[in-house]
Design an enzyme around this catalytic site. Structure first.
Site, PDB file in Angstrom:
ATOM      1  N   THR A 156     -26.619  96.123  41.584  1.00  0.00           N
ATOM      2  CA  THR A 156     -27.544  95.054  42.166  1.00  0.00           C
ATOM      3  C   THR A 156     -28.584  94.387  41.258  1.00  0.00           C
ATOM      4  O   THR A 156     -29.104  93.422  41.707  1.00  0.00           O
ATOM      5  CB  THR A 156     -28.302  95.946  43.222  1.00  0.00           C
ATOM      6  N   ASP A 157     -28.821  94.948  40.114  1.00  0.00           N
ATOM      7  CA  ASP A 157     -30.262  94.571  39.477  1.00  0.00           C
ATOM      8  C   ASP A 157     -30.087  93.065  38.831  1.00  0.00           C
ATOM      9  O   ASP A 157     -30.777  92.359  38.758  1.00  0.00           O
ATOM     10  CB  ASP A 157     -30.450  95.549  38.087  1.00  0.00           C
ATOM     11  N   SER A 182     -25.682  96.775  35.487  1.00  0.00           N
ATOM     12  CA  SER A 182     -25.798  95.440  35.027  1.00  0.00           C
ATOM     13  C   SER A 182     -27.332  95.311  34.631  1.00  0.00           C
ATOM     14  O   SER A 182     -27.428  94.013  34.137  1.00  0.00           O
ATOM     15  CB  SER A 182     -25.585  94.825  36.735  1.00  0.00           C
ATOM     16  N   THR A 211     -24.225 100.769  40.454  1.00  0.00           N
ATOM     17  CA  THR A 211     -24.332 101.881  41.121  1.00  0.00           C
ATOM     18  C   THR A 211     -23.404 102.143  42.190  1.00  0.00           C
ATOM     19  O   THR A 211     -22.982 103.536  42.441  1.00  0.00           O
ATOM     20  CB  THR A 211     -25.676 101.612  42.043  1.00  0.00           C
TER      21      THR A 211
HETATM   22  C1  SIN Z   1     -27.086  98.155  38.136  1.00  0.00           C
HETATM   23  O1  SIN Z   1     -27.628  97.254  38.362  1.00  0.00           O
HETATM   24  O2  SIN Z   1     -26.105  98.233  37.554  1.00  0.00           O
HETATM   25  C2  SIN Z   1     -27.707  99.380  38.672  1.00  0.00           C
HETATM   26  C3  SIN Z   1     -28.621  99.331  39.773  1.00  0.00           C
HETATM   27  C4  SIN Z   1     -27.724  99.147  41.072  1.00  0.00           C
HETATM   28  O3  SIN Z   1     -26.600  98.741  41.091  1.00  0.00           O
HETATM   29  O4  SIN Z   1     -28.141  99.119  42.128  1.00  0.00           O
END
Ligand code: SIN
Length: 326
Positions: free
Chosen positions: A101-102, A68, A20
């Site tokens: 983050t995922d 991710s 993100t």
């Molecule tokens: C991801 O994990 O690539 C998308 C979600 C995020 O980064 O918050």
């Protein structure tokens, strides 16, 4: 990227993998309907004026460009290779990795368990896309660079919303808020406040720096299929043997079970897991509780995860199976 005020020969490397933090939306107010992994790492870094005054040379490299949720073994292999390469350069102080983050906690644990780096490797991220009215990525990036250049910093950590988490403990605990991560009972390593670090406890332990040997074994893996297949099953009301039996039939090579409470298991699921063990498949017992750790019980037939969450216990089991290969 090279900046003008460089005063030493020391370098900082920023590796991009997507997420993100590199995401864009068509409307600035949209925090959920965006597409992750759209902007390159050089573009992200160039958009943060605070980084232009760095006394160190900042180098950027795009290792991957993915959401991710789609993290793969081949990206992990490439990332570990680049981290290892840069850490071996004496003039490199540390590394920042931008990541979604995922699955950030899985990549962080993978790199720590594999590399035990004696220099800092800092994963950072964002909960809002780069096009948001008030994006969180730029501040997280500035904070991550502060951590990666902090004297004495070492090991793999995550920096998000001004908090420094150890790779061993970090977990995403919230799907939306900016401060989406927690270190649970262990608490954070520290905080980044106006570019300064306030430390609460030690950096992740780096007893041995066996980067090169570990990397060599991973680098040999040609594709996804060469990695051991380890799956996670869960205990819940009405759990049965069905999922484990299906996995065994499909050739699974290791199992992690996310048990209830202190890793307790429905008797039907437990029996199926014992069958798996009898067939030579290693099984590890973690807890589905988001805090605390499984307390070992005497004579437990299924070993516990030694404080690792189910997803990290899976990474540990994959690495252990890789280590046993000729
Ligand atoms: C991801 O994990 O690539 C998308 C979600 C995020 O980064 O918050």
């Amino acid at each position: 990227m090279q900046v003008s005020d460089v005063v030493t020969n020391k370098k900082m490397v920023i590796l991009g993998t997507g997420g993100t933090i590199a995401g864009t939306a068509t409307r600035a107010g949209d925090h959920t309907g965006y597409t992750a992994a759209q902007l390159g790492i050089a573009q992200l870094v160039a958009a943060v004026p605070a980084l232009a005054g760095s006394p160190f040379e900042l180098l950027t490299e795009q290792v991957a460009q993915i959401d991710s949720k789609d993290m793969s073994f081949s990206v992990w292999r490439d990332l570990a290779g680049r981290v290892s390469h840069w850490l071996a350069q004496p003039e490199v102080l540390g590394i920042v990795i931008t990541h979604g983050t995922d699955t950030l906690e899985e990549t962080a644990y993978f790199l720590q368990a594999l590399l035990h780096p004696a220099k800092p490797v800092v994963l950072t991220c964002a909960m809002r896309p780069a096009t948001a009215l008030v994006p969180d990525g730029p501040q997280n990036l500035v904070d991550a660079v502060a951590v990666a250049t902090h004297p004495g910093a070492r090991g793999v950590v995550a920096v998000c919303a001004g908090v420094i988490h150890s790779a061993m403990d970090v977990q995403k605990v919230h799907p939306y808020r900016l401060d989406a991560f927690s270190s649970g009972d262990a608490g954070p390593i520290g905080y980044v406040e106006e570019g300064r670090l306030r430390l609460m406890r030690n950096w992740p332990l780096a007893p041995v720096d066996h980067t090169q040997a570990a990397i060599e074994s991973i680098a040999m893996l040609p594709d996804e299929a060469a990695w051991p297949r380890v799956e996670i099953v869960m205990n819940y009301a009405g759990a049965s043997a069905a999922v484990v039996q299906a996995l065994l039939a499909s050739g699974v090579q290791g199992l992690v079970v996310a048990g209830t409470g202190n890793a307790t298991l429905h008797h039907a699921l437990e029996a199926a897991l014992h069958e798996a063990q009898a067939a030579g498949i290693p099984v590890v017992r973690a807890t589905r509780c988001s805090e605390g750790r499984v307390l070992p019980t005497p004579d437990a037939a299924i070993p516990d995860s030694r404080g690792l969450s189910p997803v990290k216990a899976r990474v540990a089991l994959i690495l252990s199976l890789l280590g046993k290969r000729p």
